[in-house]
Every structure is written in structure tokens, then in C-alpha cells.
Write a protein that holds these residues in place. Sequence first.
Motif, PDB file in Angstrom:
ATOM      1  N   ALA A   1       0.773  -1.278   0.121  1.00 54.15           N
ATOM      2  CA  ALA A   1      -0.155   0.052  -0.128  1.00 54.15           C
ATOM      3  C   ALA A   1       0.824   1.145  -0.159  1.00 54.15           C
ATOM      4  O   ALA A   1       0.597   2.163  -0.655  1.00 54.15           O
ATOM      5  CB  ALA A   1      -0.846   0.197   1.170  1.00 54.15           C
TER       6      ALA A   1
ATOM      7  N   ASP B   1       4.014   1.434  -1.202  1.00 58.73           N
ATOM      8  CA  ASP B   1       4.381   1.678  -2.552  1.00 58.73           C
ATOM      9  C   ASP B   1       3.606   2.325  -3.396  1.00 58.73           C
ATOM     10  O   ASP B   1       3.834   3.209  -4.232  1.00 58.73           O
ATOM     11  CB  ASP B   1       4.824   0.184  -3.103  1.00 58.73           C
ATOM     12  N   GLN B   2       2.308   1.983  -3.450  1.00 59.06           N
ATOM     13  CA  GLN B   2       1.154   2.614  -4.491  1.00 59.06           C
ATOM     14  C   GLN B   2       1.090   3.733  -4.047  1.00 59.06           C
ATOM     15  O   GLN B   2       0.902   4.870  -4.840  1.00 59.06           O
ATOM     16  CB  GLN B   2      -0.097   1.651  -4.182  1.00 59.06           C
ATOM     17  N   ARG B   3       1.155   4.445  -2.695  1.00 55.31           N
ATOM     18  CA  ARG B   3       1.000   5.821  -2.263  1.00 55.31           C
ATOM     19  C   ARG B   3       2.006   6.539  -2.972  1.00 55.31           C
ATOM     20  O   ARG B   3       2.081   7.788  -3.211  1.00 55.31           O
ATOM     21  CB  ARG B   3       0.838   5.622  -0.972  1.00 55.31           C
TER      22      ARG B   3
ATOM     23  N   ARG C   1       3.995   6.026  -5.392  1.00 53.72           N
ATOM     24  CA  ARG C   1       3.800   6.015  -6.997  1.00 53.72           C
ATOM     25  C   ARG C   1       2.639   7.136  -7.484  1.00 53.72           C
ATOM     26  O   ARG C   1       2.761   7.770  -8.194  1.00 53.72           O
ATOM     27  CB  ARG C   1       3.385   4.805  -7.714  1.00 53.72           C
ATOM     28  N   GLU C   2       1.610   7.055  -6.514  1.00 53.84           N
ATOM     29  CA  GLU C   2       0.476   8.320  -6.801  1.00 53.84           C
ATOM     30  C   GLU C   2       0.764   9.611  -6.227  1.00 53.84           C
ATOM     31  O   GLU C   2       0.395  10.424  -6.953  1.00 53.84           O
ATOM     32  CB  GLU C   2      -0.865   7.702  -5.840  1.00 53.84           C
TER      33      GLU C   2
END
Length: 192
Positions: A178, A180-182, A184-185
Amino acid sequence: MRRALLPMVLAAALLGGCSTPGPAPAPPPVGGAAALPGPIPADLALRPAPSTAPAAPAFTGALTDGTPFAVADVWAQRPVVLTFFTSWCTTCASSQAALSELARSYRDRVVFVGVAGADQADEVQDYLRAHRVEYPVVLDDQQTIWRSYAVREPPAVVLVAKGGALLRGWPGGLDAPALDQRLRELVLAGQP
């Protein structure tokens, strides 16, 4: 004369081999100045922070090896992930291996900084070694940094943009996929 020397030579050899070694030298501290980031990658592309984002509380402290540390010096050049933990936190320990791996994958692009609160320095070192933490760690035994970020209990994760804008915080922590996703976003431009 030769017969008199032989017993002395044998005694010296035996005594030399019987000395007990002193205590093993302590391993170098983990989470100190050696863990600070290297040069900024030339291809680092970052998203601008929202103009409405508040400023993150700047702090100074000492890394685990005693090196003075100012977080504003780090976020002046790249994003920072603050991880608030203690060595006795079982939730912290269960997610630390994946978090350490994520920090290694972002090395030099996003700086992870641990903030160990209400803990003993030797116990923090044991924790850092056991979980292969390779990023800088600030000792916050009085929890002043924790209070400035409104952290009441570990774990907690805070994301700060380049320049010091407070992007997001997660009381209770955030698992590595999660986070990692944040990243990137919210901070890394041009990432899938």
C-alpha cells in the motif's frame, strides 16, 4: 644452558596460548550516518506537492550512531517517509521486513527515516539488525518528534514531499504494498 632454556620457552608458548580473549568488539551501529542517502539520481521525476498541503514539522535529533540529523536537510532534495516504531512493537516487527525491502528498492529516490521512540538504544540496535533496517534512524527517547506528528502509539507512517509539504499520515502504519502504491500516486512522476 640449553636444558635451562627449553622449559622457559615451553612455558612461554603455553602461557601465550592460554590467554583468554577480551570481549568481542561491538558491531557498528545500524541506522547511523552510513545509512544516509547517496547522490540524487539524475532521472528522479517528482510530482509537485499540492499547494494546500501543510508544512511538515521539521525536527533535529541524533541518529543511532550519534550523528546529528536535520530532517529538513533531507526533504529539501527528495521525498521522505517517516516510520515511527519501537523495538517492542509486535505490529512493527511483523511488517518491518517488507518495509525494509521497500526502502531498499527506493534507495536515494525516496528517503526512509525511522523514528524510534520510548526505547533503549541497544534494543533499537537489536531490532534494526534483526529486521535488516538499512535507513537512518533517529532516537526519540522523549517522544518529542512523535508528539509533533501526533503519534500516540506505534506503528505510524508519514509521507513528506520534497520541500517539506506534509502529504499524508497513517496512524497504525501502512503495509509495504500500500505504501508503494501511495509513493507512486503522490510523489513519483512517471511511475506505473
